[in-house]
Design an enzyme around this catalytic site. Structure first.
Site, PDB file in Angstrom:
ATOM      1  CE  LYS A  74      -1.508   1.644   4.428  1.00  0.00           C
ATOM      2  NZ  LYS A  74      -1.100   2.906   4.329  1.00  0.00           N
ATOM      3  CG  ASN A  75       2.419   3.102   3.554  1.00  0.00           C
ATOM      4  OD1 ASN A  75       0.895   3.165   2.935  1.00  0.00           O
ATOM      5  ND2 ASN A  75       2.785   2.644   4.775  1.00  0.00           N
ATOM      6  NE  ARG A  98      -0.356  13.740   8.571  1.00  0.00           N
ATOM      7  CZ  ARG A  98       0.525  13.114   8.043  1.00  0.00           C
ATOM      8  NH1 ARG A  98       1.006  12.604   6.739  1.00  0.00           N
ATOM      9  NH2 ARG A  98       1.504  14.796   7.706  1.00  0.00           N
ATOM     10  CB  CYS A 138      -4.077  11.499  12.520  1.00  0.00           C
ATOM     11  SG  CYS A 138      -3.478   9.513  11.703  1.00  0.00           S
ATOM     12  NE  ARG A 191       0.329  10.407  10.301  1.00  0.00           N
ATOM     13  CZ  ARG A 191       0.447   9.530   9.705  1.00  0.00           C
ATOM     14  NH1 ARG A 191      -1.062   9.042   9.603  1.00  0.00           N
ATOM     15  NH2 ARG A 191       0.520   9.072   9.120  1.00  0.00           N
ATOM     16  N   PRO A 192       2.188  16.205  11.426  1.00  0.00           N
ATOM     17  CG  PRO A 192       4.027  17.161  12.322  1.00  0.00           C
ATOM     18  CD  PRO A 192       2.959  15.808  12.644  1.00  0.00           C
ATOM     19  CB  ILE A 193       2.560  18.507   6.173  1.00  0.00           C
ATOM     20  CG1 ILE A 193       1.034  20.110   6.426  1.00  0.00           C
ATOM     21  CG2 ILE A 193       0.990  17.867   6.219  1.00  0.00           C
ATOM     22  CD1 ILE A 193       0.472  20.433   5.424  1.00  0.00           C
ATOM     23  CG  ASP A 201       2.950   1.935   9.244  1.00  0.00           C
ATOM     24  OD1 ASP A 201       3.197   2.285   9.980  1.00  0.00           O
ATOM     25  OD2 ASP A 201       3.263   1.881   8.303  1.00  0.00           O
ATOM     26  CB  ILE A 261       7.363   6.403  14.534  1.00  0.00           C
ATOM     27  CG1 ILE A 261       8.827   6.370  14.021  1.00  0.00           C
ATOM     28  CG2 ILE A 261       7.450   7.878  13.529  1.00  0.00           C
ATOM     29  CD1 ILE A 261       9.883   6.510  13.636  1.00  0.00           C
ATOM     30  NE  ARG A 296      -7.371   4.082   6.087  1.00  0.00           N
ATOM     31  CZ  ARG A 296      -6.189   4.894   6.904  1.00  0.00           C
ATOM     32  NH1 ARG A 296      -7.093   4.847   8.099  1.00  0.00           N
ATOM     33  NH2 ARG A 296      -4.924   5.339   6.203  1.00  0.00           N
TER      34      ARG A 296
HETATM   35  N1  EPU Z   1       6.812  14.813  10.955  1.00  0.00           N
HETATM   36  C1  EPU Z   1       7.046  16.155  11.008  1.00  0.00           C
HETATM   37  N2  EPU Z   1       7.018  16.994  10.306  1.00  0.00           N
HETATM   38  C2  EPU Z   1       6.635  15.963   8.873  1.00  0.00           C
HETATM   39  C3  EPU Z   1       6.189  15.569   8.739  1.00  0.00           C
HETATM   40  C4  EPU Z   1       6.423  14.075   9.387  1.00  0.00           C
HETATM   41  O1  EPU Z   1       8.020  16.515  12.404  1.00  0.00           O
HETATM   42  O2  EPU Z   1       5.986  17.303   8.112  1.00  0.00           O
HETATM   43  C5  EPU Z   1       6.833  13.468  11.860  1.00  0.00           C
HETATM   44  C6  EPU Z   1       5.722  12.945  12.493  1.00  0.00           C
HETATM   45  O3  EPU Z   1       4.464  13.608  13.058  1.00  0.00           O
HETATM   46  C7  EPU Z   1       6.263  11.514  12.314  1.00  0.00           C
HETATM   47  C8  EPU Z   1       7.430  11.085  11.932  1.00  0.00           C
HETATM   48  O4  EPU Z   1       7.541  12.218  10.948  1.00  0.00           O
HETATM   49  O5  EPU Z   1       6.831  11.835  13.784  1.00  0.00           O
HETATM   50  C9  EPU Z   1       7.386  10.073  10.505  1.00  0.00           C
HETATM   51  O6  EPU Z   1       5.691   9.879   9.667  1.00  0.00           O
HETATM   52  P1  EPU Z   1       6.578  10.024   9.062  1.00  0.00           P
HETATM   53  O7  EPU Z   1       5.768  11.662   7.643  1.00  0.00           O
HETATM   54  O8  EPU Z   1       7.050   8.990   8.222  1.00  0.00           O
HETATM   55  O9  EPU Z   1       4.496   9.240   8.018  1.00  0.00           O
HETATM   56  P2  EPU Z   1       4.068   9.459   7.120  1.00  0.00           P
HETATM   57  O10 EPU Z   1       5.397   9.737   5.874  1.00  0.00           O
HETATM   58  O11 EPU Z   1       2.860  10.661   6.885  1.00  0.00           O
HETATM   59  C10 EPU Z   1       4.219   7.246   6.433  1.00  0.00           C
HETATM   60  C11 EPU Z   1       3.137   6.370   6.448  1.00  0.00           C
HETATM   61  C12 EPU Z   1       2.800   5.235   7.263  1.00  0.00           C
HETATM   62  C13 EPU Z   1       3.773   5.067   8.524  1.00  0.00           C
HETATM   63  C14 EPU Z   1       4.861   6.591   8.700  1.00  0.00           C
HETATM   64  C15 EPU Z   1       5.991   5.577   9.326  1.00  0.00           C
HETATM   65  C16 EPU Z   1       1.928   6.184   3.941  1.00  0.00           C
HETATM   66  C17 EPU Z   1       1.219   6.226   2.749  1.00  0.00           C
HETATM   67  N3  EPU Z   1       2.462   6.335   5.505  1.00  0.00           N
HETATM   68  O12 EPU Z   1       3.302   7.831   6.489  1.00  0.00           O
HETATM   69  O13 EPU Z   1       1.596   4.867   7.277  1.00  0.00           O
HETATM   70  O14 EPU Z   1       3.551   5.046   9.745  1.00  0.00           O
HETATM   71  O15 EPU Z   1       5.336   6.481   7.411  1.00  0.00           O
HETATM   72  O16 EPU Z   1       6.559   4.810   8.786  1.00  0.00           O
HETATM   73  O17 EPU Z   1       3.406   5.500   3.296  1.00  0.00           O
HETATM   74  C18 EPU Z   1       0.254   2.945   7.759  1.00  0.00           C
HETATM   75  O18 EPU Z   1       0.421   1.982   6.895  1.00  0.00           O
HETATM   76  O19 EPU Z   1      -0.220   2.261   8.714  1.00  0.00           O
HETATM   77  C19 EPU Z   1       0.685   3.708   7.608  1.00  0.00           C
HETATM   78  C20 EPU Z   1       0.210   5.180   8.827  1.00  0.00           C
END
Ligand code: EPU
Length: 421
Positions: free
Chosen positions: A22-23, A93, A117, A122-124, A308, A330, A400
């Site tokens: 999926k990811n 998200r 969430c 989950r900031p961007i 995960d 994480i 999902r």
């Molecule tokens: N973070 C920030 N700022 C940002 C983005 C992230 O501080 O702009 C922080 C997050 O809050 C977190 C850490 O960085 O503490 C890692 O988050 P990451 O951005 O890596 O998460 P993501 O890319 O949004 C993906 C997977 C998640 C998985 C995480 C961590 C996808 C679609 N989603 O999310 O998958 O948990 O990486 O490995 O690839 C799931 O499949 O159940 C799922 C939640």
């Protein structure tokens, strides 16, 4: 609303095929926005999240079609719209991964902020800062991030945050940098296999990316990308969930389409617990000792133990002979399964980002629910071995990320049914 009814007990036996990840599939699908001809993807699982992103892409002018063989065809037909609206983004998200491709290809990306969430804040900010480094101007308009750039320019950037690298942030910046002028270097890039798969897909489309799989990715910009044909990597989280299902029922299961090299931290912890995991020709064979040993687990970015799978390994450790700890590094609030597992007789105590797991002799079936995909999977795993009947409500969370989980488990001999209220 659907729910799963599980009668615990049967030892799982048999062979199953692991789906595509999926990811990996989600950002690769989003990358089709960058491509000037058709992309054909093999192995994209039929999941709620994939259908959701397909809908968003179609609103963004991409024709998305699944053919009779299950392959996904994506072709841009209209580049007028570059607004990912709140109604769609708030439900998933990962919709955020259209940001980089829209900005690079259409010079503008208006993306609703995803909002709250279930697994925590989950900031961007890192996604947005990455785009600003490439030259984007950013405004907040009515809850949407509006990014604009007449042209993107390659640069060197640090993309780490307080919890390490960001997976989708790395994906977004990599996709945008493919069409930037000059070279981009991302320091503290995510090393996850899903990022490697995305980079390999993009390189097949004509991108020039190097270093993927390491913390420093470099991208030499090109003027255009074509589409290509690509097979998505196997889902390491689905595979690991089925390995835990075999272990928790003391069964013997064979997995096809499973890449252990993507799962070494998981294999290491499971072997410590007493699970046998061996490669036999093209299959991975799993069996487990009757006695499970306690271990300490800490989630980390790849190649560490994945967040995960934190909930699923906690379910297994509930039955270990002694005390374990599970620490989440994480998403420190990702513990929606803890109270529900305790309703099934587990002895879990949360202290900050750590759960102390006191092993018990047995779990007891109960009605349970969790508002997160992986937490819900943990409850299904617990139900497979709990005494009596477990009802897992709100199955849409599981849908999902796991395609027909009940059918695969039933194929292995589990007593599990999907019913509707
Ligand atoms: N973070 C920030 N700022 C940002 C983005 C992230 O501080 O702009 C922080 C997050 O809050 C977190 C850490 O960085 O503490 C890692 O988050 P990451 O951005 O890596 O998460 P993501 O890319 O949004 C993906 C997977 C998640 C998985 C995480 C961590 C996808 C679609 N989603 O999310 O998958 O948990 O990486 O490995 O690839 C799931 O499949 O159940 C799922 C939640």
């Amino acid at each position: 609303m659907d729910y799963l009814l599980i009668n615990g007990g049967p030892r799982l036996r048999g062979t199953i095929e692991v789906n595509g990840a999926k990811n990996a599939a989600l950002p690769i699908m989003a990358a089709s926005i960058l491509c000037e001809s058709e992309t054909v993807l093999h192995g994209v699982p039929d999941l709620a999240d994939v259908r959701h992103l397909s809908l968003l892409l179609s609103k963004l002018g991409v024709n998305v079609r699944r053919d009779d063989r299950g392959d996904l065809h994506l072709q841009v037909e209209d580049e007028m719209n570059s607004h990912a609206e709140y109604e769609l983004v708030r439900k998933m998200r990962a919709s955020i991964c259209v940001m980089g491709p829209l900005l690079a290809k259409r010079k503008s990306a208006r993306i609703a902020m995803p909002g709250g969430c279930a697994i925590g804040d989950r900031p961007i900010n890192l996604h947005v800062e990455g785009m600003q480094s490439l030259g984007a101007e950013v405004d907040l308009v009515g809850g949407d991030m509006h990014l604009r750039a007449k042209r993107l320019t390659g640069t060197e950037m640090f993309l780490g945050g307080p919890f390490g690298s960001t997976v989708l942030g790395t994906a977004n910046v990599t996709m945008a940098a493919c069409l930037a002028e000059g070279s981009t270097a991302i320091e503290s890039a995510a090393c996850e296999p899903e990022i490697v798969d995305l980079a390999e897909f993009l390189n097949k489309c004509g991108a020039r990316i190097q270093g993927h799989g390491t913390p420093r990715i470099t991208i030499d910009g090109v003027s255009r990308l074509s589409g290509c044909e690509h097979t998505v990597i196997p889902d390491r989280i689905e595979a690991s969930t089925f390995i835990i299902a075999a272990a928790i029922t003391n069964g013997e299961v064979r997995l096809r389409n499973c890449r252990l090299e993507h799962m070494l931290a998981v294999v290491d912890r499971l072997r410590q617990i007493g699970v046998n995991i061996e490669k036999e020709n093209d299959e991975v064979v799993v069996s487990s000792a009757r006695r499970l040993d306690p271990v300490d687990v800490t989630t980390q970015p790849f190649p560490g133990f994945p967040t995960d799978l934190q909930a699923q390994i906690t379910a297994l450790l509930c039955l270990a002979d002694g005390n374990s700890t599970v620490t989440e590094k994480i998403f420190p609030d990702r513990f929606l399964h803890v109270a529900e597992l305790n309703r099934m007789g587990a002895r879990l105590r949360k202290e900050g980002p750590t759960v102390i797991v006191e092993g018990v002799k047995r779990l007891i079936g109960a009605p349970v629910m969790a508002s997160d995909l992986r937490a819900s999977a943990a409850l299904v795993l617990a139900g497979l071995i709990a005494k009596g009947q477990t009802r897992v409500n709100r199955v849409y969370h599981i849908d999902r990320g796991y395609e027909a989980i009940e059918r695969k488990l039933a194929l292995l001999g589990a007593d599990i049914q999907r019913l509707s209220e």
